[in-house]
Design a protein around this motif. Structure first.
Motif, PDB file in Angstrom:
ATOM      1  N   LYS A   2       0.840  -0.984   0.011  1.00  0.00           N
ATOM      2  CA  LYS A   2      -0.012   0.090  -0.019  1.00  0.00           C
ATOM      3  C   LYS A   2       0.777   1.196   0.009  1.00  0.00           C
ATOM      4  N   ALA A   3       0.315   2.426   0.338  1.00  0.00           N
ATOM      5  CA  ALA A   3       1.085   3.518   0.248  1.00  0.00           C
ATOM      6  C   ALA A   3       2.292   3.464   1.395  1.00  0.00           C
ATOM      7  N   ILE A   4       3.314   4.463   0.932  1.00  0.00           N
ATOM      8  CA  ILE A   4       4.594   4.737   1.950  1.00  0.00           C
ATOM      9  C   ILE A   4       4.312   5.864   2.486  1.00  0.00           C
ATOM     10  N   SER A   5       4.490   5.712   4.087  1.00  0.00           N
ATOM     11  CA  SER A   5       4.412   6.869   5.036  1.00  0.00           C
ATOM     12  C   SER A   5       6.030   6.832   5.522  1.00  0.00           C
ATOM     13  N   VAL A   6       6.287   8.286   6.083  1.00  0.00           N
ATOM     14  CA  VAL A   6       7.346   8.606   7.045  1.00  0.00           C
ATOM     15  C   VAL A   6       7.066   9.079   7.992  1.00  0.00           C
ATOM     16  N   ILE A   7       7.590   9.073   9.331  1.00  0.00           N
ATOM     17  CA  ILE A   7       7.492   9.540  10.442  1.00  0.00           C
ATOM     18  C   ILE A   7       8.727  10.176  10.815  1.00  0.00           C
ATOM     19  N   SER A   8       8.608  11.429  11.364  1.00  0.00           N
ATOM     20  CA  SER A   8       9.707  12.086  11.678  1.00  0.00           C
ATOM     21  C   SER A   8       9.385  13.279  12.695  1.00  0.00           C
ATOM     22  N   GLY A   9      10.366  13.786  13.574  1.00  0.00           N
ATOM     23  CA  GLY A   9      10.143  14.861  14.258  1.00  0.00           C
ATOM     24  C   GLY A   9      11.045  14.915  15.383  1.00  0.00           C
ATOM     25  N   PRO A  10      10.707  15.898  16.576  1.00  0.00           N
ATOM     26  CA  PRO A  10      11.724  16.004  17.513  1.00  0.00           C
ATOM     27  C   PRO A  10      11.343  14.628  18.585  1.00  0.00           C
TER      28      PRO A  10
END
Length: 339
Positions: A134-142
């Protein structure tokens, strides 16, 4: 919401995200290539090399066999070092095809692939075709793993070109100490996540040299301007860089001893040779390869990135840190809004 999730990569970030997902009620399988690490996680529920003195949920099961870890997975979360993403994605594609799966893909790594200079969602898209996912997601943040382990308040971004996929990621991770916002600017989120490690190296070096808060604030502010210039040249939304995956991630990474990029820069500022710093760290320092990619991309796209260039010169052209700082400070005067 409960799913079967395969988390690939059992370093500090991958293992604590796996633990969080277990606490959120999911059936999580954590994969590592290191059989000893897998044994430790399963028998002692610890991961001393990466998160000392932390005990993982006894419901978290680790695997050294990649295909076994993927059985039944509805979501696959990649948290391996940047330069290993492609080599892990290849056998993942083979396994999910053989198992008849079509999972959501998420990655939580922060970097740019060497030589190709591709963002990691692009690497995953090349190695795992749409027919198998299915779709690709990215997680990021402090987000330092050490603080998530303590259930400190943490806010991150889940970005995908597919809103439903971003919302799916949001729902998997959200709880009373871990809050997730959605974003459709994958380019901006990935570039911000990768390039902030360069600024963290610089901030550590300033600290190692004994510079104070004024210098560090200047570096972070002007570094953010460089990241935004490069990101928008690829079509990123400039507002992304004043969000969690931009300024938020710079603040946490460039001011904390939890950041291995900051620690590496700090040692370099004290005069420790680069090879020694790398050997002593014992873990991947993403900023060292990212600065090469950013430097080359800036040249290709005619984007001015003087801080990135200075750090590149220190790391790869043997320029003294103090000389690099002096050259930056003696640049011709400019307007802030046009520099």
């Amino acid at each position: 919401m409960s799913e079967k999730i395969a988390v690939l990569g059992a370093g500090s970030w991958g293992s604590i995200l796996a633990n969080l997902l277990v606490e959120n009620g999911n059936d999580v399988r954590l994969w590592s290539y290191n059989a000893q690490q897998v044994e430790e996680l399963n028998s002692k529920h610890t991961n001393e090399k990466y998160l000392p003195n932390f005990t993982y949920s006894d419901k978290l099961v680790a695997y050294s066999d990649l295909k076994e870890a993927l059985i039944g997975a509805e979501t696959v979360l990649f948290v391996v070092p940047t330069q290993a993403v492609r080599s892990v994605a290849k056998p993942v594609n083979e396994a999910i095809e053989e198992l008849g799966l079509k999972p959501y893909l998420i990655h939580g790594s922060k970097g740019i692939e060497e030589n190709t200079y591709l963002r990691l969602s692009e690497v995953l898209a090349e190695e795992i075709p749409e027919s198998n996912r299915k779709a690709i997601s990215v997680i990021s943040g402090p987000s330092h793993a050490e603080e998530v382990a303590k259930k400190d308040i943490t806010l991150i971004t889940a970005a995908s070109e597919d809103l439903e996929a971003a919302q799916h990621t949001q729902q998997l991770f959200m709880n009373d100490y871990f809050r997730v916002y959605t974003n459709d600017d994958v380019i901006g989120v990935e570039i911000g996540a990768a390039l902030k490690n360069i600024i963290a190296l610089g901030a550590g070096a300033l600290n190692g040299l004994g510079y104070g808060d004024n210098a560090k604030a200047a570096l972070m502010t002007r570094g953010l301007a460089e990241i935004s210039r490069l990101g928008t040249s690829f079509g990123a939304n400039p507002f992304t860089f004043i969000g969690l995956s931009g300024v938020g991630d710079i603040i946490v990474t460039a001011t904390s001893t939890n950041s291995r990029n900051w620690r590496a820069g700090n040692e370099l500022g004290k005069g420790v040779p680069l090879d020694t710093v790398v050997n002593q760290m014992g873990m991947v320092i993403e900023g060292l390869t990212t600065v090469k990619a950013a430097y080359e991309l800036a040249k290709q796209r005619h984007v001015e990135m003087p801080i990135t260039e200075a750090i590149y010169q220190v790391l790869y052209e043997n320029k003294a840190v103090k000389e690099a700082i002096r050259n930056l400070m003696q640049r011709e005067g400019r307007s802030e809004n046009n520099d």
